[in-house]
Motif scaffolding. Structure first.
Motif, PDB file in Angstrom:
ATOM      1  N   PHE A 125      59.538  38.124  32.655  1.00 32.38           N
ATOM      2  CA  PHE A 125      60.278  37.152  33.471  1.00 32.38           C
ATOM      3  C   PHE A 125      59.564  35.800  33.541  1.00 32.38           C
ATOM      4  N   LEU A 126      58.237  35.822  33.503  1.00 32.51           N
ATOM      5  CA  LEU A 126      57.504  34.561  33.509  1.00 32.51           C
ATOM      6  C   LEU A 126      57.748  33.774  32.229  1.00 32.51           C
ATOM      7  N   SER A 127      57.884  34.477  31.105  1.00 32.15           N
ATOM      8  CA  SER A 127      58.123  33.830  29.816  1.00 32.15           C
ATOM      9  C   SER A 127      59.467  33.117  29.782  1.00 32.15           C
ATOM     10  N   ALA A 128      60.431  33.640  30.495  1.00 31.46           N
ATOM     11  CA  ALA A 128      61.748  33.001  30.528  1.00 31.46           C
ATOM     12  C   ALA A 128      61.714  31.692  31.301  1.00 31.46           C
ATOM     13  N   VAL A 129      60.816  31.596  32.288  1.00 31.85           N
ATOM     14  CA  VAL A 129      60.724  30.393  33.099  1.00 31.85           C
ATOM     15  C   VAL A 129      59.835  29.358  32.427  1.00 31.85           C
ATOM     16  N   LEU A 130      58.692  29.813  31.907  1.00 31.58           N
ATOM     17  CA  LEU A 130      57.802  28.919  31.178  1.00 31.58           C
ATOM     18  C   LEU A 130      58.225  28.930  29.713  1.00 31.58           C
ATOM     19  N   ASP A 131      57.359  29.415  28.852  1.00 30.15           N
ATOM     20  CA  ASP A 131      57.677  29.707  27.462  1.00 30.15           C
ATOM     21  C   ASP A 131      56.681  30.758  27.012  1.00 30.15           C
ATOM     22  N   ASN A 132      56.946  31.394  25.860  1.00 28.20           N
ATOM     23  CA  ASN A 132      56.123  32.540  25.474  1.00 28.20           C
ATOM     24  C   ASN A 132      54.667  32.171  25.199  1.00 28.20           C
ATOM     25  N   LEU A 133      54.420  30.964  24.713  1.00 31.61           N
ATOM     26  CA  LEU A 133      53.048  30.555  24.418  1.00 31.61           C
ATOM     27  C   LEU A 133      52.242  30.357  25.702  1.00 31.61           C
ATOM     28  N   THR A 134      52.770  29.574  26.636  1.00 30.61           N
ATOM     29  CA  THR A 134      52.073  29.336  27.897  1.00 30.61           C
ATOM     30  C   THR A 134      51.889  30.636  28.666  1.00 30.61           C
ATOM     31  N   THR A 135      52.918  31.467  28.697  1.00 32.25           N
ATOM     32  CA  THR A 135      52.846  32.734  29.412  1.00 32.25           C
ATOM     33  C   THR A 135      51.749  33.620  28.842  1.00 32.25           C
ATOM     34  N   GLY A 405      63.363  35.320  17.818  1.00 35.11           N
ATOM     35  CA  GLY A 405      62.450  35.300  18.955  1.00 35.11           C
ATOM     36  C   GLY A 405      61.624  36.552  19.106  1.00 35.11           C
ATOM     37  N   THR A 406      62.171  37.712  18.738  1.00 37.93           N
ATOM     38  CA  THR A 406      61.489  38.980  19.003  1.00 37.93           C
ATOM     39  C   THR A 406      60.936  39.659  17.750  1.00 37.93           C
ATOM     40  N   GLY A 407      61.469  39.350  16.583  1.00 32.74           N
ATOM     41  CA  GLY A 407      61.023  40.031  15.367  1.00 32.74           C
ATOM     42  C   GLY A 407      59.577  39.743  15.008  1.00 32.74           C
ATOM     43  N   GLY A 408      59.077  38.563  15.384  1.00 36.57           N
ATOM     44  CA  GLY A 408      57.712  38.185  15.055  1.00 36.57           C
ATOM     45  C   GLY A 408      56.651  39.030  15.735  1.00 36.57           C
ATOM     46  N   SER A 409      57.030  39.802  16.768  1.00 36.13           N
ATOM     47  CA  SER A 409      56.056  40.652  17.458  1.00 36.13           C
ATOM     48  C   SER A 409      55.535  41.769  16.572  1.00 36.13           C
ATOM     49  N   SER A 410      56.217  42.058  15.470  1.00 38.12           N
ATOM     50  CA  SER A 410      55.814  43.169  14.605  1.00 38.12           C
ATOM     51  C   SER A 410      54.458  42.937  13.959  1.00 38.12           C
ATOM     52  N   LEU A 411      54.063  41.681  13.772  1.00 38.42           N
ATOM     53  CA  LEU A 411      52.721  41.346  13.294  1.00 38.42           C
ATOM     54  C   LEU A 411      52.113  40.342  14.261  1.00 38.42           C
ATOM     55  N   ILE A 412      50.808  40.386  14.423  1.00 38.67           N
ATOM     56  CA  ILE A 412      50.176  39.549  15.443  1.00 38.67           C
ATOM     57  C   ILE A 412      50.242  38.072  15.090  1.00 38.67           C
ATOM     58  N   ILE A 413      50.349  37.737  13.794  1.00 35.76           N
ATOM     59  CA  ILE A 413      50.438  36.318  13.433  1.00 35.76           C
ATOM     60  C   ILE A 413      51.891  35.915  13.188  1.00 35.76           C
ATOM     61  N   GLY A 414      52.829  36.717  13.680  1.00 37.86           N
ATOM     62  CA  GLY A 414      54.239  36.426  13.469  1.00 37.86           C
ATOM     63  C   GLY A 414      54.876  35.597  14.560  1.00 37.86           C
ATOM     64  N   SER A 415      54.104  35.214  15.573  1.00 37.15           N
ATOM     65  CA  SER A 415      54.655  34.410  16.657  1.00 37.15           C
ATOM     66  C   SER A 415      53.544  33.570  17.263  1.00 37.15           C
ATOM     67  N   ALA A 416      53.946  32.511  17.953  1.00 38.57           N
ATOM     68  CA  ALA A 416      52.964  31.656  18.620  1.00 38.57           C
ATOM     69  C   ALA A 416      52.192  32.443  19.670  1.00 38.57           C
ATOM     70  N   ALA A 417      52.883  33.349  20.361  1.00 39.28           N
ATOM     71  CA  ALA A 417      52.220  34.176  21.367  1.00 39.28           C
ATOM     72  C   ALA A 417      51.152  35.058  20.725  1.00 39.28           C
ATOM     73  N   GLY A 418      51.475  35.650  19.589  1.00 33.03           N
ATOM     74  CA  GLY A 418      50.524  36.513  18.897  1.00 33.03           C
ATOM     75  C   GLY A 418      49.322  35.749  18.384  1.00 33.03           C
ATOM     76  N   VAL A 419      49.560  34.575  17.819  1.00 32.11           N
ATOM     77  CA  VAL A 419      48.460  33.757  17.300  1.00 32.11           C
ATOM     78  C   VAL A 419      47.519  33.339  18.430  1.00 32.11           C
ATOM     79  N   ALA A 420      48.092  32.942  19.566  1.00 30.23           N
ATOM     80  CA  ALA A 420      47.269  32.537  20.704  1.00 30.23           C
ATOM     81  C   ALA A 420      46.437  33.706  21.225  1.00 30.23           C
ATOM     82  N   ALA A 421      47.070  34.882  21.349  1.00 31.65           N
ATOM     83  CA  ALA A 421      46.348  36.065  21.835  1.00 31.65           C
ATOM     84  C   ALA A 421      45.268  36.502  20.857  1.00 31.65           C
TER      85      ALA A 421
END
Length: 456
Positions: A125-135, A405-421
């Motif tokens: 729910f926080l990601s919907a208000v902010l964005d996935n990278l900041t969250t 938006g969701t398919g990139g979770s399958s690999l850690i470098i597939g999304s901005a959130a994964g790269v940041a983490a």
């Protein structure tokens, strides 16, 4: 030269994946890959981009076009990097004042399953208000206060990546690709929330349910200690609460700033950082320099993970070189010709976004499939059913927002959130594949199936 670019990218990608066995930091591999792919592109520009050279045989003309494209992509990437830098600095400033203690004190459970659901739903729910990278930046920082030890914490970070991407997919401001489609007029804010909330929620619930069957016992908590700055000065409750409120407010203000001014999100985060900088300087102006420094923006900047930012720069530049050369466009054409069905195309784009950045994939889809207006649909005599999928809020655009938006979770470098983490927690590429990738894929597939069942 065209094939050489692809080979260099694949080799660089493998070096990033094999970071630990090679004992080579992924940021170095990403930067080398970016520099080499663009170098090959500019050296072979007249061969790779003959149409862009407007028929000229002068290599200088093609090189100028490549340099212009590089500056264009670098401008877009810089927006992401400055946003990342601003958000990470705000989070570090909150942490320096012990602000996260306000939240962690309220999460009293140590049971692994309970903590898993709290973290997953809070991130969603926080990601919907902010964005996935900041969250992701906020939640990873929060997890460091809740779970001791990286191997133990990494699984929760994996859930944060899945939840942040799922939460961002159903909000027009939650993910950069959803925002692109919203600004481009392919989807509307109200409809994307209504149509994608349930598939996105299922995308998270499936991994949570599976992990709940596996996790037992209690998670080890970090050793409790008062937050003390250098020199032995503890921050007061008033300072801690004030910085937490201003920091969260600065993050929440970003979408408001963007809506009101029309300026990119990084301007909003820099504005918030500036306000917080002035406020903390005033707050600590009467303290001794050795006590004030660790509580100031200047003092926390050295704690910002610079290698992660450089890794982000390298991987996005490398992907943008493939987009400029036409590799991604060629893949998009192959998907259209090979699959045909809009749901299969989007599902494949989602999986493909786990390998390459989802932004150029969505941008390519937006250019390949122009939005159909009501007038165009009314005047069409054939393929009206196919064209109806491409109107504003059509099934193609909605499903594209979910899949990209969701398919990139399958690999850690597939999304901005994964790269940041990955950068913040030093998570291994293959560790993520073994422990999280299947969970993310099952959640992605389940969410896609829910969307199909709702509207087929």
């Amino acid at each position: 030269m065209y094939m050489l670019m692809a080979v260099i990218f694949v080799v660089g990608y493998l070096c990033i994946a094999l970071e630990h066995p090679l004992k080579l930091d992924k940021a170095a591999s990403a930067l080398l890959t970016a520099a080499m792919t663009w170098a090959v592109l500019v050296l072979g520009a007249n061969e790779i981009l003959p149409t862009l050279a407007l028929g000229s045989n002068d290599p200088a003309d093609s090189s100028a076009i490549v340099v212009s494209a590089l500056r264009h992509h670098l401008g877009e990437i810089a927006e992401i990097l400055f946003f990342l830098l601003g958000a990470m600095t705000i989070v570090e400033l909150i942490d320096a004042h012990g602000g996260f203690k306000v939240v962690t004190d309220r999460i009293t459970t140590r049971r692994r399953v309970s903590l898993l659901w709290i973290i997953g739903l809070l991130t969603f729910f926080l990601s919907a208000v902010l964005d996935n990278l900041t969250t992701t930046i906020v939640m990873v920082s929060l997890l460091r206060k809740l779970v001791r030890g990286r191997p133990e914490r990494w699984l929760y970070v994996g859930v944060v990546i899945i939840a942040a991407n799922a939460g961002g997919a159903w909000s027009p401001i939650g993910d950069v690709t959803t925002t692109m489609l919203w600004i481009g007029g392919q989807i509307t804010a109200q409809q994307v929330v209504v149509e994608l909330f349930l598939p996105s929620l299922v995308c998270l619930l499936v991994p949570l349910a599976i992990l709940s069957l596996r996790l037992k016992g209690e998670a080890p908590r970090p050793r409790l200690r008062a937050h003390v700055a250098e020199g032995g000065h503890a921050t007061t409750d008033r300072e801690r609460n004030a910085v937490l409120a201003m920091g969260i407010g600065a993050l929440l203000f970003v979408p408001v700033f963007k809506t009101v001014t029309g300026l990119p999100p990084y301007m909003g985060i820099l504005f918030g950082l500036g306000v917080l900088w002035v406020a903390t300087e005033i707050m600590h102006r009467d303290k001794k320099p050795e006590l004030k420094h660790p509580l100031s923006v200047i003092g926390v900047l050295h704690r910002v993970d610079t290698p992660s930012i450089l890794f982000f720069l390298g991987i996005l530049l490398a992907v943008s070189s493939l987009a400029t050369a036409g590799h991604l466009g060629q893949i998009a054409v192959a998907l259209r010709d090979g699959l045909g069905n809009i749901f299969a195309i989007n599902y494949a784009i989602g999986l493909l976004s786990a390998v390459v950045d989802n932004v150029p994939l969505v941008a390519g889809a937006m250019k390949m499939y122009p939005t159909v207006t009501d007038g165009m649909l009314a005047s069409a005599t054939t393929d009206t059913e196919w064209l109806s999928q491409f109107v504003t809020d059509g099934r193609f655009w909605q499903f594209l927002a979910f899949c990209a938006g969701t398919g990139g979770s399958s690999l850690i470098i597939g999304s901005a959130a994964g790269v940041a983490a990955m950068g913040m927690e030093r998570i291994g590429f293959f560790w993520y594949i073994k422990r999280v990738s299947l969970l993310a894929f099952l959640g992605y597939t389940a969410g896609a199936a829910v969307y199909l069942l709702m509207y087929m």
